[in-house]
Design a protein around this motif. Structure first.
Motif, PDB file in Angstrom:
ATOM      1  N   MET A 241       0.847  -1.166   0.000  1.00 37.74           N
ATOM      2  CA  MET A 241       0.000   0.000   0.000  1.00 37.74           C
ATOM      3  C   MET A 241       0.898   1.237   0.000  1.00 37.74           C
ATOM      4  SD  MET A 241      -3.078   0.610   2.585  1.00 37.74           S
ATOM      5  CE  MET A 241      -4.582   0.818   1.779  1.00 37.74           C
ATOM      6  N   THR A 242       0.580   2.197  -0.829  1.00 34.86           N
ATOM      7  CA  THR A 242       1.381   3.403  -0.954  1.00 34.86           C
ATOM      8  C   THR A 242       0.550   4.604  -0.539  1.00 34.86           C
ATOM      9  OG1 THR A 242       2.517   2.423  -2.830  1.00 34.86           O
ATOM     10  CG2 THR A 242       2.752   4.785  -2.522  1.00 34.86           C
ATOM     11  N   ALA A 243       1.124   5.421   0.281  1.00 38.93           N
ATOM     12  CA  ALA A 243       0.447   6.648   0.711  1.00 38.93           C
ATOM     13  C   ALA A 243       0.955   7.816  -0.131  1.00 38.93           C
ATOM     14  CB  ALA A 243       0.700   6.912   2.177  1.00 38.93           C
ATOM     15  N   ILE A 244       0.042   8.618  -0.604  1.00 39.40           N
ATOM     16  CA  ILE A 244       0.402   9.802  -1.383  1.00 39.40           C
ATOM     17  C   ILE A 244       0.177  11.025  -0.511  1.00 39.40           C
ATOM     18  CG2 ILE A 244      -0.119  11.189  -3.410  1.00 39.40           C
ATOM     19  CD1 ILE A 244      -1.049   8.608  -4.757  1.00 39.40           C
ATOM     20  N   THR A 245       1.216  11.807  -0.355  1.00 35.48           N
ATOM     21  CA  THR A 245       1.102  13.007   0.463  1.00 35.48           C
ATOM     22  C   THR A 245       1.373  14.234  -0.394  1.00 35.48           C
ATOM     23  OG1 THR A 245       3.412  12.897   1.110  1.00 35.48           O
ATOM     24  CG2 THR A 245       1.841  11.799   2.552  1.00 35.48           C
ATOM     25  N   LYS A 246       0.755  15.310  -0.033  1.00 37.82           N
ATOM     26  CA  LYS A 246       0.995  16.570  -0.718  1.00 37.82           C
ATOM     27  C   LYS A 246       1.980  17.391   0.101  1.00 37.82           C
ATOM     28  CE  LYS A 246      -3.383  17.114  -3.126  1.00 37.82           C
ATOM     29  NZ  LYS A 246      -4.535  18.007  -3.341  1.00 37.82           N
ATOM     30  N   GLN A 247       2.932  17.980  -0.580  1.00 31.37           N
ATOM     31  CA  GLN A 247       3.895  18.830   0.101  1.00 31.37           C
ATOM     32  C   GLN A 247       3.547  20.280  -0.180  1.00 31.37           C
ATOM     33  OE1 GLN A 247       7.724  17.636  -1.292  1.00 31.37           O
ATOM     34  NE2 GLN A 247       7.812  15.868   0.046  1.00 31.37           N
ATOM     35  N   LYS A 248       3.584  21.065   0.857  1.00 31.73           N
ATOM     36  CA  LYS A 248       3.321  22.489   0.706  1.00 31.73           C
ATOM     37  C   LYS A 248       4.604  23.184   0.272  1.00 31.73           C
ATOM     38  CE  LYS A 248      -0.256  22.627   4.218  1.00 31.73           C
ATOM     39  NZ  LYS A 248      -0.683  23.215   5.488  1.00 31.73           N
ATOM     40  N   PRO A 249       4.511  24.147  -0.636  1.00 34.91           N
ATOM     41  CA  PRO A 249       5.721  24.883  -1.025  1.00 34.91           C
ATOM     42  C   PRO A 249       6.245  25.712   0.144  1.00 34.91           C
ATOM     43  CG  PRO A 249       3.778  25.850  -2.031  1.00 34.91           C
ATOM     44  CD  PRO A 249       3.329  24.602  -1.336  1.00 34.91           C
ATOM     45  N   ILE A 250       7.539  25.834   0.193  1.00 32.50           N
ATOM     46  CA  ILE A 250       8.175  26.609   1.259  1.00 32.50           C
ATOM     47  C   ILE A 250       8.172  28.079   0.849  1.00 32.50           C
ATOM     48  CG2 ILE A 250      10.313  26.999   2.530  1.00 32.50           C
ATOM     49  CD1 ILE A 250      10.980  24.062   2.042  1.00 32.50           C
ATOM     50  N   ALA A 251       7.627  28.893   1.693  1.00 34.99           N
ATOM     51  CA  ALA A 251       7.595  30.335   1.423  1.00 34.99           C
ATOM     52  C   ALA A 251       8.938  30.940   1.815  1.00 34.99           C
ATOM     53  CB  ALA A 251       6.475  30.988   2.208  1.00 34.99           C
ATOM     54  N   VAL A 252       9.532  31.652   0.893  1.00 39.36           N
ATOM     55  CA  VAL A 252      10.810  32.313   1.145  1.00 39.36           C
ATOM     56  C   VAL A 252      10.552  33.808   1.164  1.00 39.36           C
ATOM     57  CG1 VAL A 252      13.147  32.686   0.311  1.00 39.36           C
ATOM     58  CG2 VAL A 252      12.061  30.467   0.006  1.00 39.36           C
ATOM     59  N   GLY A 253      10.943  34.437   2.253  1.00 38.29           N
ATOM     60  CA  GLY A 253      10.701  35.864   2.409  1.00 38.29           C
ATOM     61  C   GLY A 253      11.632  36.722   1.579  1.00 38.29           C
ATOM     62  N   PHE A 254      11.267  37.972   1.477  1.00 39.08           N
ATOM     63  CA  PHE A 254      12.050  38.940   0.708  1.00 39.08           C
ATOM     64  C   PHE A 254      13.453  39.090   1.279  1.00 39.08           C
ATOM     65  CE2 PHE A 254      13.441  43.338  -0.040  1.00 39.08           C
ATOM     66  CZ  PHE A 254      13.487  43.329  -1.427  1.00 39.08           C
ATOM     67  N   THR A 255      13.566  39.124   2.593  1.00 32.76           N
ATOM     68  CA  THR A 255      14.873  39.291   3.239  1.00 32.76           C
ATOM     69  C   THR A 255      15.784  38.113   2.928  1.00 32.76           C
ATOM     70  OG1 THR A 255      13.794  40.507   5.020  1.00 32.76           O
ATOM     71  CG2 THR A 255      16.015  39.707   5.444  1.00 32.76           C
ATOM     72  N   ALA A 256      15.247  36.915   2.937  1.00 29.27           N
ATOM     73  CA  ALA A 256      16.054  35.728   2.637  1.00 29.27           C
ATOM     74  C   ALA A 256      16.531  35.759   1.193  1.00 29.27           C
ATOM     75  CB  ALA A 256      15.255  34.467   2.908  1.00 29.27           C
ATOM     76  N   ARG A 257      15.671  36.215   0.291  1.00 29.11           N
ATOM     77  CA  ARG A 257      16.071  36.297  -1.119  1.00 29.11           C
ATOM     78  C   ARG A 257      17.178  37.320  -1.313  1.00 29.11           C
ATOM     79  NH1 ARG A 257      10.363  36.097  -4.420  1.00 29.11           N
ATOM     80  NH2 ARG A 257       9.737  34.063  -3.636  1.00 29.11           N
ATOM     81  N   VAL A 258      17.020  38.484  -0.705  1.00 25.68           N
ATOM     82  CA  VAL A 258      18.035  39.530  -0.842  1.00 25.68           C
ATOM     83  C   VAL A 258      19.352  39.066  -0.237  1.00 25.68           C
ATOM     84  CG1 VAL A 258      18.680  41.862  -0.107  1.00 25.68           C
ATOM     85  CG2 VAL A 258      16.383  41.421  -0.968  1.00 25.68           C
ATOM     86  N   LEU A 259      19.284  38.416   0.914  1.00 24.93           N
ATOM     87  CA  LEU A 259      20.495  37.934   1.570  1.00 24.93           C
ATOM     88  C   LEU A 259      21.201  36.881   0.718  1.00 24.93           C
ATOM     89  CD1 LEU A 259      22.271  38.044   4.085  1.00 24.93           C
ATOM     90  CD2 LEU A 259      20.822  36.280   5.080  1.00 24.93           C
ATOM     91  N   SER A 260      20.448  35.948   0.154  1.00 23.43           N
ATOM     92  CA  SER A 260      21.081  34.910  -0.660  1.00 23.43           C
ATOM     93  C   SER A 260      21.658  35.480  -1.957  1.00 23.43           C
ATOM     94  CB  SER A 260      20.096  33.782  -0.962  1.00 23.43           C
ATOM     95  OG  SER A 260      19.021  34.254  -1.722  1.00 23.43           O
ATOM     96  N   LEU A 261      20.951  36.410  -2.588  1.00 26.70           N
ATOM     97  CA  LEU A 261      21.488  37.035  -3.798  1.00 26.70           C
ATOM     98  C   LEU A 261      22.742  37.851  -3.495  1.00 26.70           C
ATOM     99  CD1 LEU A 261      18.215  38.155  -5.606  1.00 26.70           C
ATOM    100  CD2 LEU A 261      19.801  36.365  -6.304  1.00 26.70           C
ATOM    101  N   SER A 262      22.750  38.538  -2.364  1.00 29.88           N
ATOM    102  CA  SER A 262      23.931  39.307  -1.977  1.00 29.88           C
ATOM    103  C   SER A 262      25.114  38.391  -1.703  1.00 29.88           C
ATOM    104  CB  SER A 262      23.636  40.147  -0.739  1.00 29.88           C
ATOM    105  OG  SER A 262      22.601  41.049  -0.990  1.00 29.88           O
TER     106      SER A 262
END
Length: 59
Positions: free
Chosen positions: A1-22
């Motif tokens: 028997m196989t269970a199928i689960t849905k994964q929620k997308p991870i929300a990445v904030g603006f600060t995290a994006r700016v920090l990673s791009l920098s």
């Protein structure tokens, strides 16, 4: 028997994006600059070619 689960997308904030791009920009600059001053001619020439490709004045 196989269970199928849905994964929620991870929300990445603006600060995290700016920090990673920098961080990527700083790391890229250090890599191109550090390799450009390397004593190994092959590394220096590769960095030199990348600088010309990016229209970065180097001489």
């Amino acid at each position: 028997m196989t269970a199928i689960t849905k994964q929620k997308p991870i929300a990445v904030g603006f600060t995290a994006r700016v920090l990673s791009l920098s961080a990527m920009a700083v790391l890229g600059g250090l890599l191109v600059g550090g390799v450009g001053f390397a004593n190994i001619p092959a590394l220096h020439n590769a960095a030199h070619d990348v600088r010309h490709t990016l229209s970065f004045p180097c001489h």
